[in-house]
Structure formats: C-alpha cells, structure tokens
Design an enzyme around this catalytic site. Structure first.
Site, short mmCIF file in Angstrom:
data_model
loop_
_atom_site.label_atom_id
_atom_site.label_comp_id
_atom_site.label_asym_id
_atom_site.label_seq_id
_atom_site.Cartn_x
_atom_site.Cartn_y
_atom_site.Cartn_z
N GLU A 183 0.81 -1.23 0.00
CA GLU A 183 0.00 0.00 0.00
C GLU A 183 0.84 1.28 0.00
O GLU A 183 0.73 2.12 0.90
CB GLU A 183 -0.95 -0.01 1.20
CG GLU A 183 -1.97 -1.10 1.15
CD GLU A 183 -2.79 -1.21 2.44
OE1 GLU A 183 -2.72 -0.30 3.28
OE2 GLU A 183 -3.47 -2.23 2.60
N GLU A 290 -5.83 -10.42 -0.96
CA GLU A 290 -6.62 -10.20 0.27
C GLU A 290 -8.12 -10.16 -0.04
O GLU A 290 -8.86 -9.36 0.48
CB GLU A 290 -6.17 -8.90 0.97
CG GLU A 290 -4.66 -8.82 1.21
CD GLU A 290 -4.21 -7.57 1.91
OE1 GLU A 290 -5.05 -6.85 2.47
OE2 GLU A 290 -3.01 -7.30 1.92
#
Ligand code: G3I
Length: 376
Positions: A183, A290
């Site tokens: 991220e 995820e």
C-alpha cells in the site's frame, strides 16, 4: 524537517457520510440477509473436488490469511481447502519488532509458517515495508529515531537494510513470496501516501526495498501489493504508471498483488480484465492477495449469498483469464472472524460475511463460485 509517523488512514468525508447514512438508515431498517442456502457444498459444482484439489489441478494457489493459528477454523478448514497461507498480522514489521529499541520476536510468525508448511502449503510473507498503522505496519518509534538522526536518509536506508535482511534471512527457504512494499498509495486517495519512507527517501524507498530484498534472497518472488477499489479511477491509473516506471528502471519486482477488498463498491469486470491484461503484458505475475466482498454489496439481490458466489466466480475467472494470475488469497477463514466487522464505516453493515465459510464454519455458495472459477 520533522518526520511524522503516517497517521492511520484518514477516513474521507464520503466514508464518514456513508457511515452516518448507514447508521441512520441501514442499521435500523436493516433486516437480516436471508441465507437461502444449504450448509454444505453442492456436489454438482464440485464434482467431489475441494478448493485445494481444484487449485492444484489448475496450477494456482488458493490461500487464506491466518490470524490465530490455534483457532478451530484454521485447524479444521485450512488443511482440506487451502494450499497457501498469509499471516494476517504476525509478519508485519511492527508485530515482529514493536520498537527499534527492542528486538525481533518471531514466535507468532514462526507458528503460522510451521503450521502452513506442515500442511505442504506455500507461505506468502506479508509485509516487509508498510508505512500505515505505525506500531503494526512498522515499529512505533521509527519517526522518533529518524528525527534524532543527523542524516535521516542514511539512517533510514540502514534501518531498511537491517530489517529486510534480518527478516528474509529468518524465513529463508520457508517463505517463497514476499509483499515487499504494501500500500504505497493513500488508502482513499490517488497519490503515494506520506509514510516515513516517502517523507525521507521520496519514491526511492520502493526501488531500494526491492533491491535489498533481491539481494537478501534471490530465490523468492517479490511483490508490490496495493488495494484498488475501482480499476478506472485516478488511484488505479497512478498505480499503473508507478508500476510502468519501476519496470522501466528494472526494479526487481516479480508480481503485483491486487488486494481486492470489496467494501463499498464492486469493480467493473471489463475494467478489471483490462487492468490485469496490462499487468500481464508488462510481464508481472498477479495475485489476488486479500480477497473479500461484504455481503452488504449484494443486499438488494434476490439471493444475496448466491450473488456473492457469482461475483467471486466472475472476478476470479477474470483474473485467471489474464494467464498471469498465480494465486487467490482470501483475507480470512470464516465469517465469524473477519476484519471488515471491525471497520467503523462497515459496522452498520455487520455482519459483513465476506468469506467462504459462514460463522459456523459451514460452506457457503461462495465456495462453489470459487470452485467453478478454478475448474473452468
Ligand atoms: O495486538 C493488539 C492487542 O495487543 C490489542 O489488545 C488490540 C486492541 O487494541 O489490538 C491488537 O492489534 C491489532 C492487530 O490487528 C492484531 O490483532 C490492531 O489494533 C489492529 O489495528 C490490527 O488490524 C489489522 C490491520 O491490518 C492493521 O494491521 C487487521 O487485523 C488486518 O486484517 C489488517 O489487514 C490489512 C493488511 O495487512 C493490508 N491490507 C489491508 C488489510 C485490512 O486492513
């Protein structure tokens, strides 16, 4: 320049407004979402295959994030249905080493790795460099140490080298794929976030992290992992541009992790196909790292749980069509323990029930949907 630890992601006003709206409307008027399904897999869809067998036949990994390796869900469900594991939290820098003043504690992470390997599963390492959630994504005192340093840039490069070499050496031969950088972008924005890494090293922190990881262990796959909610928005475009720039600099990145958390919107499948096609053309492996889709996104459907299953089948099928999709990891084992239920904006949607097994560990239609995608 004062270096600040990245604050926990600011929830944009739109998410705050959504929360208020949901509390005002949805929460009170919310009726339970009817399950309308048997609590067992439908033989027609599986032909007797489990997810793990179908994935192995397809030559891909089907994985789950493991929070507590001793949980009944992990012990009961993981061995038969998954051939890949990711530690939900235990391998994060701040979980391995609370502070730079302290030492590493690998015990929780080793327990998960040992468990996964004992079931002949592949282990994904998550994650070496993550600027968010200081104290979890990274040791809580990094900003403080850098602010005291005479040369913060030099200090941070040394800290990153020590961390990446220490952790990759520890797991060498057991962890074969790493989320090297997680991220880099703002959670709800279109720019690289103001992590301590970005503040001190600029964008160079990304190539540096990957080159250190490649030196630490030339035999593992190195991934750049990001959360993209909409494959045609500015964040998606800027992320793809960053990837192209890193490719042009020959940064040693083997794959791109598309986290695929579906909380408040579902992506357009044609846009997702186009995105994965571009990643494949750049020579990257792709993993859905995820994956989870809140049942609230299907609330208006006649049969919400079947609609959730249909989404998983189509989304995973689209990834597999790229020819570069090597792994699909769900961010949890079963609905009783899912991270979305802890998120303020999603509290009104509770239970989000995003996973493949329900709160009593029974198989859901979503399981069928994933199987059908794998067996196509
Ligand atoms: O370990 C402490 C415990 O000692 C304390 O009592 C408790 C209450 O404060 O907190 C515990 O730490 C929590 C940690 O999970 C371990 O359970 C943190 O507060 C909590 O913020 C942390 O949440 C995790 C989050 O990442 C931040 O690290 C979620 O479980 C995890 O699902 C989530 O996963 C992230 C991926 O790593 C990256 N992509 C997004 C995804 C969802 O946010």
């Amino acid at each position: 320049m004062t270096i600040r630890a990245t604050q926990n992601p600011k929830v944009p006003f739109s998410m705050f407004a959504l929360t208020v709206k949901n509390f005002m409307v949805g929460a009170f008027k919310k009726k339970p979402i009817p399950k309308l399904y048997k609590t067992a897999i439908s033989e027609k869809a599986t032909g007797g295959l489990t997810l793990k067998e179908a994935a192995q036949k397809r030559g891909v990994f089907i994985g789950a994030a493991i929070g507590d390796v001793d949980s009944p869900a992990v012990q009961e469900l993981f061995p038969n249905h998954f051939n890949s594991a990711t530690a939900e939290n235990a391998m994060k820098w701040g979980e391995l080493r609370k502070s730079l003043a302290g030492s590493y504690d690998f015990s929780k992470a080793d327990a998960i790795v040992d468990y996964a390997l004992s079931h002949h599963a592949r282990m994904r390492g998550h994650t070496l460099v993550w600027g968010k959630f200081p104290g979890h994504g990274s040791p809580k005192d990094i900003a403080e140490v850098l602010n005291k340093a005479e040369d913060p840039r030099k200090m941070l490069m040394a800290i990153l080298e020590e961390h990446i070499f220490t952790v990759m050496e520890h797991f060498k031969g057991r962890v074969l794929t790493w989320d090297v950088v997680n991220e880099p972008f703002e959670l709800f924005g279109a720019n690289v976030d103001q992590s301590v890494f970005h503040q001190v090293l600029g964008l160079d922190f990304i190539p540096l992290a990957f080159s250190l990881a490649r030196q630490a262990d030339p035999n593992v796959k190195l991934f750049l992992n990001e959360t993209i909610y909409n494959y045609s928005d500015k964040k998606a475009a800027n992320f793809l541009k960053l990837i192209r720039d890193l490719r042009a600099q020959n940064v040693p990145i083997d794959g791109i992790g598309l986290q695929s958390h579906m909380m408040t919107e579902l992506p357009s499948l044609p846009e997702f196909r186009n995105y994965t096609k571009q990643l494949a053309e750049l020579g990257f492996e792709i993993e859905l790292t995820e994956l989870d889709a809140s049942i609230s996104l299907f609330r208006k459907e006649k049969n919400p749980y079947q609609a959730q299953s249909d989404f998983y089948r189509e989304y995973i099928g689209a990834c597999l069509e790229s020819g570069a999709c090597k792994g699909i990891t769900f961010w949890g084992m079963y609905d009783r323990d899912n991270w979305m239920d802890q998120l303020p904006p999603l509290i009104p949607f509770r239970p989000n029930n995003p996973l493949l097994f329900d709160e009593d560990m029974f198989w859901k239609p979503a399981y069928d949907g994933v199987l059908e995608a794998l067996r196509k």
